[in-house]
Design a protein around this motif. Structure first.
Motif: not given
Lengths: 234, 204, 208
Positions: A13, A63, A148, A151, A157, A159-160, A163
């Motif tokens: 990434i 996030w 972000i 995703h 799916e 993203w953590s 990521q």
């Protein structure tokens, strides 16, 4: 997924965001500071580092807010809804507030970084001048937050946090690379005979175009990087 | 008038911001309530509109969604295509993977035992315009997938493909073509057993 | 500094060429480069930006008496973010494919320096009619700039205009680079240089 696969994924990434899908030369965000950057490479590098720091901070905050509050089916609103006795089958979607939240997160991050730099690096703060608060309008940061968010839409799916931070870090690094290169080229440009109509933004854009072409050479690299890293860590 | 604002001053000045926040919040909530469903429908229709093409004879309104767990332990949604009478005509599987430039997203139409591919549709790709882009714009490339067997997995060749097992790559876009075939192979391999394990449905 | 403020009509005309947001003020470059690979996405973006700019100017002009100096940027940002969200939702509802194609660039209108600068310079100080005229003028200028770049890129890169074929493959080989990122930079750079050349010639002629 083994931890090795996770690390490889994160590195992929970072490399993808920094080189292959460079924020400035591929996604066209952060153009304003890119075009107006000073001719001094050290100033440009400092600006890049500041932007990287702000992007990472903003990515962390956005996030967290998006994962826990804003995305469709987020845990916090569902808990509140349940606590006030609402219907449990309804999935709460607060994503309409995303953009407002992100811009406030960014403004706060910039404010925070400004206070920090003013207190601990006063000389640096003076040399930045008006550019530090102007980072708020840097498209690159909002773009990172939007990527972000993209995703975090598909519940299969998600993203953590690592990521998301990898994307932000890679984007910031890519931005720093791009503007440092541009600053260095502009230093040389002062000695060149540029035709009058092209002076200023004209020639800078043409140079950016050629740089973008060069960076296009990185396309398709992330597959190979992934394979190389996987075999390295095997 | 240049008075240094005191803390209290900031608070009294903030009432406008709070008022605006409430006003705008209300406006956004109204927009979300009014348009939310429509947007959801648009997202859903992206896939649903393709189902009649991918599984010939299917009625998109009769599609049934199933959430299953693939062999890679990730959840996936697959679409069971049915005709107007409710008979199962086939499956539509969403697949995605790394192409040459960026991710490619596909929809694959298959027959009920997942033995033959019935159709392919590229949902999203960012390949090179004029080259890799042809996986979307060149119908000849996509049409190749119809009628191919899924076992053994598809292979990509540059010319004279075997009509049952091989795909001819687009000239100058070998990697994009190979990526598409690989995504098809991986998706089918990943989801084959969980789909076959689903209970057979009764006719409606 | 002129003793009288420009009239509404003057502001409107001002925004189209003399103070064109892209070619003169160099504001709001990010979406310009990103969406001009074709005329259709470019015009959709222009319409969205125009809607946000005009709505924001109207709103700010209406509440200009209540704005406190220290919180005004906050108010501008909040207003613009709201209108952008509304515009984005409308696009997703009624033009879904285009919304997907434009992707993150519609929300990036929020940080488009053009809108904040118009709110600051004009809408927060002027009445409703003038604010609207200013916004409309700037929007027309922005649209013109987007159209010029998109036309160059789409014609040279794909031979189409608005998706309709114009240049047959035999007349003009496709310059694929034009619809890719480098082409955006090159097209904008060359068009900017052309605009500069015209301006410099005009100033040179008027000094003769």
């Amino acid at each position: 997924m083994s931890s090795m696969e996770l690390v490889v994924g994160l590195i992929q990434i970072v490399i993808s965001a920094a080189l292959i899908n460079n924020f400035v030369l591929h996604y066209f965000v952060g153009i304003c500071p890119f075009l107006g950057v000073s001719r001094r490479v050290d100033m440009a590098f400092g600006m890049g580092c500041a932007v990287t720091f702000v992007i990472s901070l903003a990515a962390f905050l956005s996030w967290t807010f998006t994962y826990y509050i804003l995305r469709p089916g987020a845990p916090l609103p569902a808990w509140v809804w349940h606590a006030v006795g609402g219907d449990a089958s309804v999935s709460i979607d607060l994503s309409v507030l995303s953009y407002i939240l992100y811009i406030f997160v960014i403004a706060s991050s910039v404010q925070f970084v400004e206070m920090y730099v003013r207190k601990y690096f006063p000389a640096l703060y003076k040399s930045f001048g008006v550019f530090l608060p102007l980072i708020t309008t840097n498209c690159a940061i909002l773009f990172a937050c939007l990527e972000i968010m993209k995703h975090l839409q598909d519940p299969t799916e998600l993203w953590s946090l690592p990521q998301a931070l990898a994307l932000a870090l890679g984007g910031g690094i890519g931005f720093t690379i791009a503007i440092s290169l541009m600053a260095g080229l502009r230093e040389e440009l002062d000695l060149c005979d540029v035709p009058k109509p092209f002076k200023g933004p004209g020639i800078t854009l043409i140079i950016a175009g050629i740089m973008a072409m060069a960076f296009m050479g990185f396309t398709g690299m992330d597959k190979g990087v992934h394979a190389a890293l996987s075999s390295l860590f095997q | 008038m240049n008075q240094t604002p005191t803390r209290g001053n900031y608070l009294t000045q903030a009432w406008l911001v709070i008022l605006l926040a409430l006003l705008y919040g209300g406006a956004l909530a109204a927009v979300q309530m009014g348009l939310g469903e429509r947007i959801q429908k648009n997202k859903q229709n992206e896939t649903y509109d393709q189902i009649p093409q991918l599984v010939p004879g299917a009625d998109k309104a009769k599609t049934v969604e199933h959430e299953i767990q693939g062999q890679n332990h990730k959840h996936a949604i697959v679409y069971e295509a049915r005709n107007q009478q409710g008979t199962r005509l086939g499956w539509v599987l969403p697949g995605s993977g790394q192409g040459f430039a960026d991710r490619i997203e596909l929809l694959i139409g298959l027959d009920p035992p997942l033995a033959t591919i019935l159709g392919l549709y590229v949902l999203d790709q960012k390949e090179t315009p004029g080259l890799g882009n042809y996986i979307t714009s060149a119908e000849k490339f996509r049409d190749q997938f119809s009628g191919k067997q899924t076992d053994p997995p598809l292979a990509v060749v540059k010319m004279d493909p075997d009509p049952k097992h091989e795909i001819q790559a687009i000239t100058g876009a070998t990697i994009s073509s190979t990526s598409v075939s690989q995504i098809v192979n991986h998706t089918i391999e990943n989801l084959r057993q969980p789909i076959l394990d689903l209970p057979a449905t009764a006719q409606h | 500094m002129a003793s009288s403020e420009p009239t509404a009509l003057e502001r409107l005309v001002n925004g189209i060429l003399p103070e064109n947001p892209i070619y003169r003020q160099l504001l709001g470059m990010c979406p310009v480069l990103a969406v001009t690979a074709g005329m259709r996405p470019a015009m959709t973006m222009a319409a969205a930006t125009a809607a946000v700019l005009i709505s924001a100017n109207i709103m700010i002009s209406l509440i200009r008496g209540l704005l406190k100096p220290h919180l005004r940027i906050l108010v501008f940002t909040l207003t613009i973010a709201t209108f952008v969200t509304i515009a984005d939702r409308f696009l997703a509802a009624f033009m879904y494919q285009m919304s997907k194609q434009l992707g993150p660039y519609v929300p990036l209108i929020i940080v488009n320096c053009l809108i904040i600068s118009r709110c600051e310079i004009c809408a927060s100080k002027q009445g409703l009619r003038i604010a609207i005229a200013d916004a409309v003028g700037m929007s027309l200028g922005f649209t013109l700039a987007l159209a010029s770049i998109a036309t160059v890129r789409e014609l040279l890169g794909a031979g189409t205009w608005f998706g309709l074929p114009v240049l047959a493959e035999s007349w003009w080989p496709r310059w694929g680079i034009m619809v890719l990122p480098p082409g955006a930079f090159l097209a904008l750079g060359l068009l900017l240089a052309t605009a500069q050349w015209f301006t410099q010639r005009r100033t040179a002629n008027s000094h003769k």
